[in-house]
Design an enzyme around this catalytic site. Structure first.
Site, PDB file in Angstrom:
ATOM      1  N   CYS A 102      -9.294 -19.401   0.425  1.00  0.00           N
ATOM      2  CA  CYS A 102      -9.695 -19.062   1.793  1.00  0.00           C
ATOM      3  C   CYS A 102      -8.670 -18.206   2.516  1.00  0.00           C
ATOM      4  CB  CYS A 102     -10.000 -20.325   2.594  1.00  0.00           C
ATOM      5  SG  CYS A 102      -8.587 -21.394   2.894  1.00  0.00           S
ATOM      6  N   HIS A 160      -8.248 -25.158   5.730  1.00  0.00           N
ATOM      7  CA  HIS A 160      -9.298 -24.187   5.432  1.00  0.00           C
ATOM      8  C   HIS A 160      -9.438 -23.188   6.583  1.00  0.00           C
ATOM      9  CE1 HIS A 160     -12.740 -22.464   3.506  1.00  0.00           C
ATOM     10  NE2 HIS A 160     -13.564 -22.776   4.496  1.00  0.00           N
ATOM     11  N   GLU A 172     -16.530 -16.973   4.226  1.00  0.00           N
ATOM     12  CA  GLU A 172     -15.480 -17.859   3.750  1.00  0.00           C
ATOM     13  C   GLU A 172     -15.422 -17.893   2.234  1.00  0.00           C
ATOM     14  OE1 GLU A 172     -16.243 -21.916   4.852  1.00  0.00           O
ATOM     15  OE2 GLU A 172     -18.221 -21.938   3.918  1.00  0.00           O
TER      16      GLU A 172
END
Length: 304
Positions: A102, A160, A172
């Site tokens: 990420c 994240h 993402e």
């Protein structure tokens, strides 16, 4: 989200989609020409800076690239082979998958947009970046967000990050076994809020930004955020510079108090901490009154 996303990302977890990323420009190069986005994934609402729009399109260009744990963290931003995270069985093949985690995807997107590696590091590093010009709490939801804003998840430790593209959608790199994707924004669970990155690719509390000179009457502890939750080091008593101010937790003694916090670079950093871009309470300013924060000449200090 897998166990790895919750506990084993070491702050680098993300979502990877698209074909193999190309390397960006050399550090310090001019902003790249516009990146062609995958159909359906683009800047979906107005208001974002040109740099933020470029970052969105760079992220969109990677739809379908593999998620690869540790991917995107090579010497130059771009897709790399990852490795096993030590917990999630799905990541055992990440060493054979060219892609991003990420934070690697976010790093690449803003590198393509600015020509500078301004978001190197983990998701937690990116959440606390000195490149932030605005922050949005979980309670604010997606209403104030603009394309290019970064959304984060994690309590205490951020694990994240994703890129908002507008209209309630984000891009993402999610977890091993998946690809970089566009998906609706998730505001539940451990959503930690969002950060808007400096549209010029610089500043935000970094060397070279405008400095305001202040005087402090005592040594002041600096914190990672404008509260007293994570001490980073100490700003020495005396004449100091600050970059900007932000409203936060009240600090005071007796009848003296202040909610303003000043972003600065600390003189002494605690082991394992980061003294650059820390926050010191404006309570320690030698002059001015409650909930005031001015420079030594009485001039205003810009908000962060």
């Amino acid at each position: 989200m897998s166990i790895r996303n919750i506990a084993g990302f070491v702050g680098m977890a993300g979502i990877v989609v698209g074909v193999a990323a190309t390397t960006g420009p050399a550090a310090g190069a001019a902003v790249r020409p516009a990146v062609r986005a995958v159909a359906g994934c683009d800047v979906l609402q107005p208001g974002a800076s040109p740099v933020a729009q470029q970052a969105v399109r760079a992220a969109c260009s990677q739809l379908g690239v593999w998620y690869s744990w540790g991917g995107g963290h090579g010497p130059v931003p771009g897709a790399t082979y990852g490795h096993y995270d030590g917990q999630d069985p799905a990541s055992k093949d990440d060493g054979k998958k060219l892609g991003f985690d990420c934070s690697g995807l976010v790093r690449y997107a803003y590198y393509r947009a600015t020509g500078r590696d301004i978001l190197n590091g983990t998701a937690d590093n990116q959440f606390h970046t000195g490149q932030a010009v605005a922050r949005f709490s979980p309670a604010q939801g997606a209403g104030p967000l603009l394309p290019g804003d970064l959304l984060f998840w994690g309590r205490g430790w951020v694990h994240h990050v994703a890129i908002y593209v507008g209209a309630g959608q984000m891009v993402e790199a999610f977890q091993s076994g998946t690809h970089v994707r566009m998906t609706p924004v998730r505001l539940g669970g451990d959503y930690a809020g969002a950060v808007r990155v400096n549209g010029s690719g610089g500043g935000g509390g970094q060397p070279g930004q405008v400095k305001y000179w202040v005087n402090t009457f005592a040594d002041a502890v600096g914190y990672r955020e404008p509260n007293t939750g994570d001490a980073q080091g100490v700003l020495n008593k005396g004449n100091n510079y600050v970059y900007c101010k932000v409203w936060g937790a009240q600090v005071g003694s007796g009848g003296q108090y202040n909610h303003w916090w000043l972003r600065t670079d600390l003189d002494r950093t605690y082991p394992g901490k980061n003294g650059r871009g820390a926050y010191v309470s404006a309570y320690y300013l030698s002059r001015w009154g409650n909930d005031e924060a001015r420079d030594v000449n009485g001039g205003p200090i810009s908000t962060c």
